[in-house]
Design a protein around this motif. Structure first.
Motif, short mmCIF file in Angstrom:
data_model
loop_
_atom_site.label_atom_id
_atom_site.label_comp_id
_atom_site.label_asym_id
_atom_site.label_seq_id
_atom_site.Cartn_x
_atom_site.Cartn_y
_atom_site.Cartn_z
N ASP A 35 0.82 -1.21 0.00
CA ASP A 35 0.00 0.00 0.00
C ASP A 35 0.85 1.27 0.00
O ASP A 35 0.38 2.35 0.35
CB ASP A 35 -0.95 0.03 1.21
N ILE A 56 -3.63 -1.94 15.06
CA ILE A 56 -3.47 -2.81 13.90
C ILE A 56 -4.79 -3.47 13.54
O ILE A 56 -5.24 -3.42 12.41
CB ILE A 56 -2.40 -3.88 14.18
N ASN A 57 -5.39 -4.13 14.50
CA ASN A 57 -6.68 -4.80 14.31
C ASN A 57 -7.57 -4.49 15.49
O ASN A 57 -7.10 -4.15 16.58
CB ASN A 57 -6.50 -6.32 14.17
N ASN A 164 -3.02 -11.26 9.92
CA ASN A 164 -3.82 -10.23 9.25
C ASN A 164 -3.08 -8.90 9.28
O ASN A 164 -2.42 -8.56 10.25
CB ASN A 164 -5.18 -10.07 9.94
N ASN A 165 -3.20 -8.16 8.21
CA ASN A 165 -2.59 -6.83 8.08
C ASN A 165 -1.08 -6.89 7.91
O ASN A 165 -0.38 -5.91 8.17
CB ASN A 165 -2.93 -5.94 9.29
N SER A 167 2.05 -8.24 4.98
CA SER A 167 2.22 -8.60 3.58
C SER A 167 3.67 -8.99 3.30
O SER A 167 4.60 -8.37 3.85
CB SER A 167 1.85 -7.42 2.66
N CYS A 199 4.49 -5.23 8.33
CA CYS A 199 3.17 -4.92 8.89
C CYS A 199 2.63 -3.70 8.15
O CYS A 199 3.27 -2.65 8.12
CB CYS A 199 3.26 -4.63 10.38
N ASN A 200 1.48 -3.85 7.53
CA ASN A 200 0.93 -2.77 6.72
C ASN A 200 0.61 -1.53 7.53
O ASN A 200 0.67 -0.40 7.03
CB ASN A 200 -0.33 -3.24 5.99
N ALA A 201 0.24 -1.72 8.81
CA ALA A 201 -0.14 -0.58 9.64
C ALA A 201 1.07 0.15 10.21
O ALA A 201 1.10 1.38 10.25
CB ALA A 201 -1.05 -1.05 10.78
#
Length: 319
Positions: A35, A56-57, A164-165, A167, A199-201
Motif C-alpha cells: 500500500d 493494527i486490528n 492479518n494486516n 504482507s 506490517c501494513n499498519a
C-alpha cells in the motif's frame, strides 16, 4: 475549508506520534502488497524513529496495537486488561518470545495443546511448538494471541500464512526468488528460505530465515525382517542430532545403541527438524553369548549333581 481540514489532519498525525513520511500530493501508482507508493519500501519509512501506539486490528472482544517505544504488540481485552507480546498474533519465529499476561486475567496458555503452568506475569518461551493464549473475558471465550516457534531447521511448516494486516515483500529459496501471494508462501519444497514481510499498519519490516527439511529420519534395523528379529538390533546408524525414544514391552527404557533383550519394541526417531519415524518390531528369543554361557553353567551344575548322586550310591553299596 480544504486548507483547514488539511491543517487538522497534520495536527492529529503529529500528536499521535505516528506521522509517517506520507506525500499528501502523491497521485502515482501504489504497490498492491504494501500500500506504499510504487518503488518505496518499508525500510525507507524508518519505523525505528516512530513513537507511541498504533492500532493494527480491532474487534468487540479485543484490539491489537503496536508499541513503537517497546517494540511489542499489545492486546487490549474488552475488560481493559492488556496482554503484551514480542510477536503478533499468527506470527512464526525462530526467536524467543517475551510475554506479559496479567495475573487477574483468566488465561490458559497452551503449547501443542498442553497447558503450561504458571504462565502469568512477565516470562519468555523458546521451546519450538504452537502456542495459544486462551482467555475467558467475562462471558466471552477468545484467543487473542497464537504464534509458532520453530527451529532454524524445521519440518513443521508446509506454508507460512501471515497474520492479518501483514504482507510479504520478498521470498527466496536457496537464493532464488519463489512465488508468493500477498499473505502466503508455499514451503512444501525443501531448501534455505529467507522470507521478508511488513506490517501494513506500522511499516515495520520482519524476516524469517529457516531451512525447510521434510525428509523423515530412517534406521536400517538390518536384523529386522517383516517386523521380527532373531538377534540383537542396532540403532547406531541414527543421524546426527536426532533423538531416539524406546519402549520395551510397553515400558519406556533408556537409550542404548544395541537392543539385546527379547520382547516387543517401539522405537521413535526424531530429527532436528522435528520429523519423526516410528518402528515397531519384536526380538524373538535367541541364544546369545550370555544365554549360551548360562545354559552351559546350568548343564555343568546338573552334571555335577548327577555325578555326585552316582558317587554317593556307589559309596553306599561298597559299605
Amino acid at each position: 475549508m480544504k486548507r483547514k481540514l488539511l491543517l487538522i489532519l497534520i495536527l492529529v498525525l503529529a500528536v499521535t506520534g505516528n506521522a509517517f513520511a506520507i506525500d499528501i500530493d502523491y497521485s502515482g501508482p501504489v504497490d498492491s502488497f504494501t500500500d506504499l507508493p510504487m518503488g518505496e519500501t518499508a525500510a525507507e519509512l524508518d519505523p525505528g524513529a516512530l513513537t507511541g501506539l498504533i492500532q493494527i486490528n480491532g474487534s468487540l472482544n479485543s484490539s491489537e496495537y503496536y508499541d513503537y517505544d517497546n517494540q511489542e504488540f499489545i492486546y487490549t481485552l474488552a475488560s481493559g486488561a492488556e496482554i503484551h507480546s514480542s510477536v503478533a498474533d499468527g506470527m512464526v519465529t525462530t526467536n524467543t518470545v517475551d510475554l506479559t499476561i496479567p495475573e487477574l486475567v483468566n488465561a490458559t496458555f497452551y503449547r501443542d495443546g498442553l497447558v503450561l503452568e504458571n504462565a502469568v506475569g512477565s516470562f519468555s518461551v523458546e521451546t519450538p511448538g504452537s502456542y495459544v493464549v486462551d482467555i475467558k473475558d467475562g462471558s466471552n471465550f477468545i484467543q487473542p494471541l497464537k504464534f509458532t516457534i520453530v527451529n532454524s531447521v524445521t519440518g513443521m511448516l508446509n506454508e507460512y500464512v501471515l497474520p492479518n494486516n501483514f504482507s510479504f515483500t520478498d521470498a527466496k529459496r536457496d537464493g532464488a526468488p519463489v512465488q508468493f501471494s500477498r499473505g502466503t508462501v508455499d514451503l512444501s519444497e525443501e531448501g534455505d528460505y529467507r522470507l521478508s514481510y511488513v506490517c501494513n499498519a506500522t511499516r515495520v519490516p520482519y524476516y524469517l530465515d529457516i531451512k525447510v527439511d521434510h525428509t523423515p529420519p530412517v534406521l536400517a534395523l538390518e536384523n529386522v525382517v517383516d517386523g521380527f528379529a532373531r538377534g540383537p538390533v542396532s540403532l547406531a546408524d541414527s543421524e546426527e542430532h536426532s533423538t531416539i525414544y524406546i519402549e520395551h514391552n510397553g515400558k519406556s527404557m533408556s537409550y542404548r545403541e544395541t537392543l539385546n533383550e527379547s520382547g516387543s519394541y517401539t522405537v521413535t526417531i526424531k530429527d532436528a527438524a522435528g520429523n519423526s519415524t516410528v518402528y515397531k518390531f519384536v526380538i524373538q528369543f535367541y541364544l546369545n553369548f550370555s544365554s549360551i554361557l548360562f545354559i552351559l553353567c546350568l548343564l555343568a551344575v546338573i552334571i555335577g549333581i548327577i555325578v555326585y548322586v552316582l558317587k554317593s550310591r556307589n559309596s553306599l553299596r561298597v559299605r
